[in-house]
Design a protein around this motif. Structure first.
Motif, PDB file in Angstrom:
ATOM      1  N   GLY A 125       0.794  -1.217   0.000  1.00  0.00           N
ATOM      2  CA  GLY A 125       0.000   0.000   0.000  1.00  0.00           C
ATOM      3  C   GLY A 125       0.825   1.265   0.000  1.00  0.00           C
ATOM      4  N   THR A 126       2.142   1.130   0.023  1.00  0.00           N
ATOM      5  CA  THR A 126       3.041   2.279   0.008  1.00  0.00           C
ATOM      6  C   THR A 126       3.353   2.665  -1.428  1.00  0.00           C
ATOM      7  N   GLU A 127       3.051   3.881  -1.784  1.00  0.00           N
ATOM      8  CA  GLU A 127       3.302   4.342  -3.145  1.00  0.00           C
ATOM      9  C   GLU A 127       4.784   4.673  -3.331  1.00  0.00           C
ATOM     10  N   VAL A 128       5.316   4.320  -4.493  1.00  0.00           N
ATOM     11  CA  VAL A 128       6.710   4.614  -4.820  1.00  0.00           C
ATOM     12  C   VAL A 128       6.737   5.523  -6.041  1.00  0.00           C
ATOM     13  N   VAL A 129       7.415   6.646  -5.917  1.00  0.00           N
ATOM     14  CA  VAL A 129       7.597   7.565  -7.036  1.00  0.00           C
ATOM     15  C   VAL A 129       9.068   7.549  -7.415  1.00  0.00           C
ATOM     16  N   PHE A 130       9.337   7.191  -8.661  1.00  0.00           N
ATOM     17  CA  PHE A 130      10.711   7.062  -9.129  1.00  0.00           C
ATOM     18  C   PHE A 130      11.159   8.278  -9.926  1.00  0.00           C
ATOM     19  N   SER A 131      12.437   8.614  -9.771  1.00  0.00           N
ATOM     20  CA  SER A 131      13.133   9.499 -10.694  1.00  0.00           C
ATOM     21  C   SER A 131      14.254   8.673 -11.305  1.00  0.00           C
ATOM     22  N   PHE A 132      14.285   8.549 -12.622  1.00  0.00           N
ATOM     23  CA  PHE A 132      15.318   7.784 -13.306  1.00  0.00           C
ATOM     24  C   PHE A 132      16.256   8.741 -14.029  1.00  0.00           C
ATOM     25  N   GLY A 133      17.543   8.569 -13.799  1.00  0.00           N
ATOM     26  CA  GLY A 133      18.506   9.464 -14.421  1.00  0.00           C
ATOM     27  C   GLY A 133      19.934   9.003 -14.211  1.00  0.00           C
ATOM     28  N   SER A 134      20.841   9.939 -14.301  1.00  0.00           N
ATOM     29  CA  SER A 134      22.269   9.647 -14.193  1.00  0.00           C
ATOM     30  C   SER A 134      22.692   9.485 -12.739  1.00  0.00           C
ATOM     31  N   THR A 135      23.445   8.434 -12.471  1.00  0.00           N
ATOM     32  CA  THR A 135      23.943   8.183 -11.118  1.00  0.00           C
ATOM     33  C   THR A 135      24.785   9.348 -10.609  1.00  0.00           C
ATOM     34  N   GLY A 136      25.673   9.867 -11.459  1.00  0.00           N
ATOM     35  CA  GLY A 136      26.524  10.976 -11.034  1.00  0.00           C
ATOM     36  C   GLY A 136      25.731  12.225 -10.711  1.00  0.00           C
ATOM     37  N   GLN A 137      24.704  12.505 -11.508  1.00  0.00           N
ATOM     38  CA  GLN A 137      23.875  13.677 -11.253  1.00  0.00           C
ATOM     39  C   GLN A 137      23.063  13.522  -9.977  1.00  0.00           C
ATOM     40  N   PHE A 138      22.509  12.326  -9.739  1.00  0.00           N
ATOM     41  CA  PHE A 138      21.778  12.096  -8.494  1.00  0.00           C
ATOM     42  C   PHE A 138      22.705  12.237  -7.286  1.00  0.00           C
ATOM     43  N   THR A 139      23.930  11.779  -7.419  1.00  0.00           N
ATOM     44  CA  THR A 139      24.901  11.911  -6.332  1.00  0.00           C
ATOM     45  C   THR A 139      25.087  13.375  -5.968  1.00  0.00           C
TER      46      THR A 139
END
Length: 265
Positions: A64-78
């Motif tokens: 029942g827990t909603e998950v919202v994803f952001s997909f992108g570059s590992t380096g940029q997320f870091t």
């Protein structure tokens, strides 16, 4: 599942999570809904797009827990995490980025886990009798080669290492087109803006493009790790998602998209 991730040029923008001073090219995700159940926000390497989308759907159905994803570059997320982005979970395409954040006390070290090994290969339209080879890359048949930017994308670095191992990096450098992340390289081929891409095996399952796997000894292993950032708002729910990723159901999904599971119980 009510994931609210609108893909923009292969990267996502999570307005709620970012410091006001940051200008980030990510997909817009809405803030938490009024539901009593928490919404957890996950920053994930773009090669995980298909696998994690499926995992998120099953996890939400069970918990029942909603998950919202952001997909992108590992380096940029870091970098975003360094700037204060409050992701609840970060799944990187290379463990060295998790190591960097750990050294800066920006993740909960106890949650750090190696979750998969990735693979790269050539994606292209149509058929090539002998497949995509270094010699074919040097031919006039190939004018543009898409790879993720090696400066911040682990799959792009692996692509560069393979080209360097073949001894043709300098010869094909003028043909290279850099994507912000590995998923964008697929889009370049699909749109006709590149003749081939060195992309992720995991992204080859939802496309009509041909795919030739690259020998994994030609580049450093794509050892992929995840961890809970210390700025996250829902660490308990993030821990539950991690356990689901490592469950039999989660591992089955990951393997179905070509990820090699780590050797752990």
């Amino acid at each position: 599942m009510t994931q609210q991730n609108i893909f923009v040029e292969g990267v996502q923008f999570m307005k709620r999570l970012l410091p006001a001073s940051s200008i980030l090219f990510l997909t817009a995700c809405s803030s938490d809904t009024s539901s009593e159940d928490p919404v957890i926000h996950v920053a994930a390497a773009s090669g995980l797009y298909h696998a994690f989308s499926e995992i998120g759907e099953q996890f939400e159905a069970e918990t029942g827990t909603e998950v919202v994803f952001s997909f992108g570059s590992t380096g940029q997320f870091t970098q975003h995490i360094r700037e204060g982005a409050s992701y609840d979970l970060f799944a990187a395409a290379q463990e060295s980025y998790i190591d960097q954040l750990n050294e800066e006390d920006l993740i909960d070290e106890s949650t750090r886990r190696l979750y998969a090994y990735g693979r790269i290969g050539f994606m292209y339209e149509g058929d090539i009798p002998d497949g995509m080879t270094p010699d074919y890359l040097l031919s006039d048949e190939v004018e543009q080669i898409a790879i993720a930017n090696p400066s911040h994308a682990p799959y792009g670095m692996a692509a560069r290492q393979a080209l360097e191992t073949w001894g043709i990096w300098e010869e094909v450098e003028d043909k290279l087109v850099f994507g912000d992340n590995i998923r964008q390289t697929v889009q370049y081929v699909e749109s006709g803006n590149a003749d081939t891409a060195i992309s992720a095996l995991a992204l080859s399952y939802e496309t009509n493009l041909s795919f030739d796997l690259i020998d994994e000894t030609l580049h450093e292993p794509l050892a992929q790790s995840l961890a809970v950032p210390t700025a996250g708002e829902h660490p308990e729910e993030a821990a539950q998602l991690i356990e689901f990723i490592f469950s039999e159901a989660g591992r089955t999904i990951m393997e179905s998209y070509g990820f090699t599971p780590p050797d752990e119980d």
